[in-house]
Design an enzyme around this catalytic site. Structure first.
Site: not given
Length: 362
Positions: A18, A47, A109, A139, A169, A264
């Site tokens: 969500t 949610s 990562r 990102c 964002s 970006h």
């Protein structure tokens, strides 16, 4: 009649369905080939019970508990689009059942037993997962790495300097909403001409940003680390090295937040082991998977984040040889940070794993 026994298609569970990235992932699942025997949606208890459409089917969101993973096992994939602490807590629960985790958070990562994968660059790495987990990159890294990977394969990357211009964002819906709120406070005003006037108009609540973002740029993203570096800058450095297999690559990164909702952008200066011919580099990028070259300055054609938003590729332009170094290239790249930078990469990794188990079933 085929001599091969058919096996049921693997199931996919999406944790964080969500959220901002989750909503885009559901769109992507509806647009790509259906390789899944079933799709399960999971989110926080607040949610739970929501109903979302997935591939045209209404699907109820389950609360994130152990029961949500009931019936999942070998060959199935659980995709985490969650904060690092959630992934770290629940990924071992999933792998203990035999399912594979694809995690888009920073939780794994840096783990040497967890491959960090961008399918356009290092798809074979997905098969070597001792912990049963595959990670996707930040990102910002995802926005540039397909172009860099293609050039590295031809010329051998030797040195990298990057500045990122990051969309609001990146901080999810909270970031986008904070930027829109700030823009509404300064719209139509003569602000931005005197010291502190934008800060006074925006007020103390700057949302997830270190300073007002409307009518401004903020040269900071992440948390403070040693010697003035930010966690996001160090992450891009470390991830680029891992994905390209260049453990000692010199990398310098500066992360900047800009007043863009989605998409970006990065300026990249890449230095290689041998001389680079810009025309040949252009041909390489035109053929690179996941990359689209838009580069005609005379016609005013180059990528912008507003044009990249909602699209799959990384868009590259302003490609030119360095004026001072025949082994260096400079270019500009844009990509949708929620789509290309997270949801699409996670979907592609999940499909690679599904295909792997499909081959074993033959």
């Amino acid at each position: 009649m085929s001599p091969h026994r058919s096996a049921p298609a693997p199931a996919l569970a999406v944790v964080g369905a969500t959220g901002a990235v989750g909503s885009i992932l559901l769109q992507i699942l509806s647009q790509r080939a259906d390789v899944w025997g079933g799709i399960r949606l999971i989110a926080s208890p607040r949610s739970a019970g929501r109903v979302l459409a997935v591939r045209g089917q209404e699907t109820e969101v389950l609360a994130l508990t152990e029961d949500a993973f009931e019936g999942l096992g070998k060959g199935d994939v659980v995709l985490f689009l969650t904060p690092a602490e959630v992934s770290a807590r629940w990924a071992p629960v999933v792998t203990a059942r035999g399912a594979v985790v694809v995690d888009q958070s920073p939780a794994f990562r840096e783990d040497p037993e967890v491959p960090l994968v961008v399918p356009e660059v290092n798809a074979p790495a997905v098969r070597n997962r001792p912990r049963g987990i595959v990670a996707g990159p930040d990102c910002v890294t995802a926005a540039m790495i397909a172009a860099l990977g293609a050039l590295h394969a031809e010329y051998g990357l030797a040195d990298l300097a990057v500045s990122s211009y990051q969309a609001a964002s990146r901080s999810g819906r909270a970031g986008a909403e904070a930027l829109r709120r700030q823009l509404s406070l300064v719209a139509g005003s003569p602000l931005g001409e005197h010291p502190g006037d934008v800060r006074r108009a925006v007020g103390e609540d700057t949302g997830p940003f270190a300073a007002p973002l409307a009518l401004n740029v903020v040269p900071w993203s992440g948390e403070l680390r040693a010697d003035g570096w930010s966690s996001h800058e160090l992450a891009v450095r470390a991830e680029t090295r891992r994905i390209l297999g260049l453990e000692t690559l010199p990398v310098s990164v500066t992360c900047v937040q800009v007043p863009v909702v989605t998409g970006h952008s990065l300026t990249v200066r890449a230095r290689f082991e041998r001389e680079v011919v810009a025309a040949h580099a252009r041909e390489i990028l035109e053929a690179a998977p996941g990359v689209v070259l838009v580069d005609d300055p005379a016609a005013g054609e180059w990528p912008t984040p507003a044009d990249a938003a909602g699209t799959d590729p990384a868009w590259v332009g302003r490609l030119r040889g360095s004026l001072d170094d025949a082994r260096a290239l400079e270019f500009f790249v844009c990509a949708d940070n929620l789509r290309k930078g997270a949801a699409l990469n996670a979907a592609q990794i999940s499909e690679l794993i599904a295909g792997e188990f499909a081959q074993l079933a033959l």
